[in-house]
Design a protein around this motif. Structure first.
Motif, PDB file in Angstrom:
ATOM      1  N   TYR A 120      84.836  46.737  11.634  1.00  0.00           N
ATOM      2  CA  TYR A 120      84.805  45.285  11.433  1.00  0.00           C
ATOM      3  C   TYR A 120      84.072  44.594  12.576  1.00  0.00           C
ATOM      4  O   TYR A 120      83.262  43.682  12.385  1.00  0.00           O
ATOM      5  CB  TYR A 120      86.233  44.768  11.302  1.00  0.00           C
ATOM      6  N   THR A 121      84.352  45.042  13.797  1.00  0.00           N
ATOM      7  CA  THR A 121      83.670  44.522  14.977  1.00  0.00           C
ATOM      8  C   THR A 121      83.581  45.629  16.002  1.00  0.00           C
ATOM      9  O   THR A 121      84.447  46.512  16.057  1.00  0.00           O
ATOM     10  CB  THR A 121      84.404  43.315  15.579  1.00  0.00           C
ATOM     11  N   VAL A 133      87.160  35.020  12.022  1.00  0.00           N
ATOM     12  CA  VAL A 133      85.888  35.530  11.533  1.00  0.00           C
ATOM     13  C   VAL A 133      84.710  34.911  12.281  1.00  0.00           C
ATOM     14  O   VAL A 133      83.752  35.602  12.648  1.00  0.00           O
ATOM     15  CB  VAL A 133      85.750  35.281  10.014  1.00  0.00           C
ATOM     16  N   ASP A 134      84.768  33.609  12.553  1.00  0.00           N
ATOM     17  CA  ASP A 134      83.644  32.961  13.225  1.00  0.00           C
ATOM     18  C   ASP A 134      83.518  33.391  14.688  1.00  0.00           C
ATOM     19  O   ASP A 134      82.477  33.174  15.319  1.00  0.00           O
ATOM     20  CB  ASP A 134      83.769  31.436  13.127  1.00  0.00           C
ATOM     21  N   ALA A 137      81.534  37.220  14.159  1.00  0.00           N
ATOM     22  CA  ALA A 137      80.140  37.269  13.720  1.00  0.00           C
ATOM     23  C   ALA A 137      79.186  36.967  14.878  1.00  0.00           C
ATOM     24  O   ALA A 137      79.287  35.920  15.523  1.00  0.00           O
ATOM     25  CB  ALA A 137      79.921  36.272  12.582  1.00  0.00           C
ATOM     26  N   GLY A 138      78.296  37.898  15.164  1.00  0.00           N
ATOM     27  CA  GLY A 138      77.287  37.689  16.204  1.00  0.00           C
ATOM     28  C   GLY A 138      77.806  37.767  17.618  1.00  0.00           C
ATOM     29  O   GLY A 138      77.067  37.483  18.564  1.00  0.00           O
ATOM     30  N   ASN A 139      79.055  38.154  17.806  1.00  0.00           N
ATOM     31  CA  ASN A 139      79.610  38.204  19.155  1.00  0.00           C
ATOM     32  C   ASN A 139      79.250  39.534  19.821  1.00  0.00           C
ATOM     33  O   ASN A 139      79.251  40.579  19.167  1.00  0.00           O
ATOM     34  CB  ASN A 139      81.131  38.035  19.112  1.00  0.00           C
ATOM     35  N   GLU A 173      72.715  48.216  11.616  1.00  0.00           N
ATOM     36  CA  GLU A 173      73.863  47.601  12.293  1.00  0.00           C
ATOM     37  C   GLU A 173      73.468  47.089  13.676  1.00  0.00           C
ATOM     38  O   GLU A 173      73.959  46.052  14.125  1.00  0.00           O
ATOM     39  CB  GLU A 173      75.016  48.597  12.394  1.00  0.00           C
ATOM     40  N   ARG A 176      71.699  43.823  12.985  1.00  0.00           N
ATOM     41  CA  ARG A 176      72.604  42.768  12.505  1.00  0.00           C
ATOM     42  C   ARG A 176      73.545  42.288  13.604  1.00  0.00           C
ATOM     43  O   ARG A 176      73.762  41.072  13.757  1.00  0.00           O
ATOM     44  CB  ARG A 176      73.417  43.302  11.317  1.00  0.00           C
ATOM     45  N   ARG A 177      74.103  43.206  14.342  1.00  0.00           N
ATOM     46  CA  ARG A 177      75.162  42.862  15.307  1.00  0.00           C
ATOM     47  C   ARG A 177      74.614  42.466  16.679  1.00  0.00           C
ATOM     48  O   ARG A 177      75.255  41.719  17.408  1.00  0.00           O
ATOM     49  CB  ARG A 177      76.120  44.050  15.489  1.00  0.00           C
TER      50      ARG A 177
END
Length: 663
Positions: A120-121, A133-134, A137-139, A173, A176-177
């Protein structure tokens, strides 16, 4: 430094185009050859056992209940244990898969890579706030960065054998991440300008992954520019003395990843871009040797451990680059020694470890006999004692040292510890620092200074008028004197610590003096530390041990001082005014004025950074005085001061417990 890197960057990328993998230590053949070198036998046995268990057991899961644990209770250990076990198994299996006859390892490696890509992260819940969730994302945190770096190097090494879909999944990944939020969208993260380990680790790991995985030339240029900026931010946290306020453990972490990125960039640019140059970098590289006391035991202020494994690959590379004299026995850390199972250390320990740069600790060839970190405010003196009982030290001199800490109380991983000191003898910090405690939510939350490991109550500093040291930059140790003899045989230091105790209403000035001296002449069998604390009061203080009469004046106040000494060794009372701590190889005697100071010792049970139970013995000298309001109207300046003078004698441990008073 930054401008020259940028000039080289464009030329090299244009020359090389979309080439990658031009990093010599990421060759599967070379890595396999190194792994079977005789000096790596113990490491390989440890690694193989861990990897084979991974082949025979399911990969630990990261269920929702563990993910929510930190947000609900502040507990982080259970999730992180499973998280790091997953990384450890992946790293071990990646090494076993170098053997091309081991098809099971290759298949397991593909499954593990696929599984990690599906998490998930990649961040730890402790770094995600409430974990919404916010916030995910992108963390990018330390361990998301470490994960993308590990995946990038593993698929680079095994590129010829891994299924194409697995490699594509890793690239997807990573894009994206990491790459999209960091380099394309240029999202801002707090660590990009941090002057501590986060900038080097996060920036360096993402930067290394970019060098290996990115095919887009413009984004690759952006990644190099971004990473060099992060590295400059990291270096800003160091002074010219090279001292690391976070301690030796975080030197390994922060400067380790700085070095790893610097070396990859150097190879990638055919030697044109070199971040391992100039005198400041050389001083930072020497830090672990300067704070090494003996026997693999270090000065451990802040969140560091006394016993720290310096990655042998990292130290070997730095020693060869900067001509460092390593006074440590050659030892390659076991893979299982690191609870985080870091891939970066493992790979470079295998590829870079060089026994030739290590000295013989038994011959006591210390790199330096002492050092004063002018910017950091740390002072260290080292020496050796003759040992009449040679059985305890194999005939070698007994190594002793003292360290004193200045600085301020707003440092990274800060402890409120101005004036803290360590007495070291024979590989053991007998009067010690508690080091890092267990990381929980409370450890980094407001009020953290009340925790034992962080509070001044857990250090060798006084409690004044019931007040511990305060937190903040305003609490500073002002160095009034710092003189070290060239041979390390004598150190004189005076610190003004008044600003650390703003809550002590009657305190006008508090200074702490250290006088350290090794015995001279033919019989060097003892060292002495005299510590003198001077407390100057705004009004006259009279000890309650002295005759006192207020003559009916009701305007009388009380004051108190509690000096404290921390040790993992329980002291013994020899007689009034004399205590003794018996270490493994050495003994520390303390004498004090028993007419004015009362002594008591208490056991404090706690856990260390790894949640292992540990007991500290806190020995206190207590003084209580009364403000003489009548004498305030009389000019008696000498009566405005309370002095605590103690003397510590450090000697080799005798065969039997014998203590004699020495005047």
């Amino acid at each position: 430094m930054e401008d020259s890197i940028h000039e080289v960057e464009n030329e090299n990328i244009n020359q090389r185009g979309n080439e990658c993998n031009a990093v010599s230590y990421l060759s599967a053949d070379r890595l396999l050859e190194k792994l079977f070198q005789p000096e790596l036998a113990t490491l390989y046995t440890d690694l193989k056992a861990y990897g084979e268990r991974a082949l025979n057991e399911p990969l630990p899961t990261l269920p929702f209940r563990l993910y929510r644990q930190f947000g609900d209770t502040g507990e982080r250990k259970a999730y992180e244990q499973a998280y790091f076990d997953r990384r450890g198994r992946l790293a071990a299996v990646a090494m076993l898969a170098l053997d091309t006859t081991n098809s099971d390892a290759l298949q397991a490696l593909e499954e593990m890579l696929w599984d990690v890509c599906g998490e998930y992260t990649w961040c730890l819940p402790a770094h995600l706030g409430t974990g919404e969730v916010d916030q995910v994302a992108g963390n990018i945190d330390l361990f998301a960065a470490e994960t993308v770096h590990m995946l990038a190097e593993i698929v680079t090494i095994h590129a010829e054998r891994l299924d194409r879909l697995v490699i594509e999944r890793v690239r997807f990944e990573a894009e994206r991440r990491i790459f999209t939020p960091l380099y394309r969208d240029q999202q801002k993260f707090h660590w990009q300008t941090a002057d501590h380990n986060w900038s080097a680790v996060c920036g360096g790991c993402c930067g290394m992954a970019a060098l290996l995985l990115l095919k887009d030339e413009s984004t690759l240029r952006e990644s190099i520019s971004h990473t060099v900026s992060c590295m400059n931010a990291f270096l800003s946290g160091y002074g010219e003395d090279g001292g690391c306020a976070e301690g030796i453990g975080y030197w390994v972490y922060g400067f380790g990843y700085y070095t790893y990125y610097a070396e990859m960039l150097r190879e990638y640019s055919d030697g044109e871009s070199n971040l391992l140059t100039d005198s400041k970098i050389a001083a930072i590289a020497a830090f672990p040797l300067r704070v090494h006391l003996s026997g693999g035991t270090y000065v451990n202020y802040s969140d560091s451990a006394e016993q720290e494994e310096i990655p042998s690959g990292l130290l070997s590379l730095l020693a060869s680059r900067f001509g460092l004299q390593v006074d440590l026995p050659f030892h390659i850390p076991l893979f299982t020694d690191d609870p985080c199972h870091r891939w970066a250390h493992l790979l470079r320990n295998v590829m870079w470890s060089d026994p030739a740069v290590y000295g013989d600790e038994g011959a006591f060839k210390q790199a330096e006999r002492g050092f004063i970190f002018q910017n950091l405010g740390w002072m260290i003196a080292k020496g050796s004692l003759d040992t009449p009982d040679t059985k305890c030290t194999n005939g070698d001199p007994l190594q002793v040292a003292i360290s004193v800490k200045g600085g301020h109380n707003d440092e990274p991983h800060n402890h409120n510890d101005l004036g803290q000191f360590i007495i070291h003898c024979g590989g053991e910090n007998i009067l010690c620092d508690p080091g890092a405690g267990l990381y929980t939510q409370a450890y980094f939350a407001p009020g953290r200074e009340q925790l034992f490991h962080i509070s001044s109550s857990g250090h060798n500093v006084p409690l004044i008028e019931g007040q511990e040291q305060s937190s903040g930059l305003q609490a500073q140790a002002h160095v009034l004197e710092a003189k070290l003899a060239e041979d390390g045989g004598e150190l004189n230091t005076t610190l003004d610590l008044t600003s650390a105790y703003p809550g002590a209403a009657s305190l006008a000035c508090y200074t702490r003096q250290f006088h350290w001296k090794m015995a001279s002449g033919d019989n060097r069998n003892r060292a002495e530390l005299r510590l003198i604390d001077r407390f100057q009061w705004k009004s006259r203080m009279v000890s309650l041990a002295e005759p006192f009469s207020s003559e009916g004046d009701s305007d009388v106040g009380y004051s108190s001082i509690v000096e404290r000494w921390m040790s993992k060794v329980q002291p013994e009372v020899v007689k009034s005014g004399n205590l003794c701590w018996q270490g493994v190889h050495g003994t520390v005697h303390m004498t004090y004025d028993a007419n004015h100071w009362q002594v008591f010792t208490e056991a404090i049970d706690t856990v260390d950074h790894n949640n292992v139970p540990v007991t500290f013995y806190r020995t206190s000298l207590s003084w209580t005085g009364v403000l003489d309001a009548m004498d305030v109207r009389i000019e008696r300046p000498n009566a405005l001061e309370t002095v605590c003078e103690v003397r510590f004698i450090i000697e080799p441990k005798m065969g039997e417990f014998e203590v004699s008073m020495r005047e």
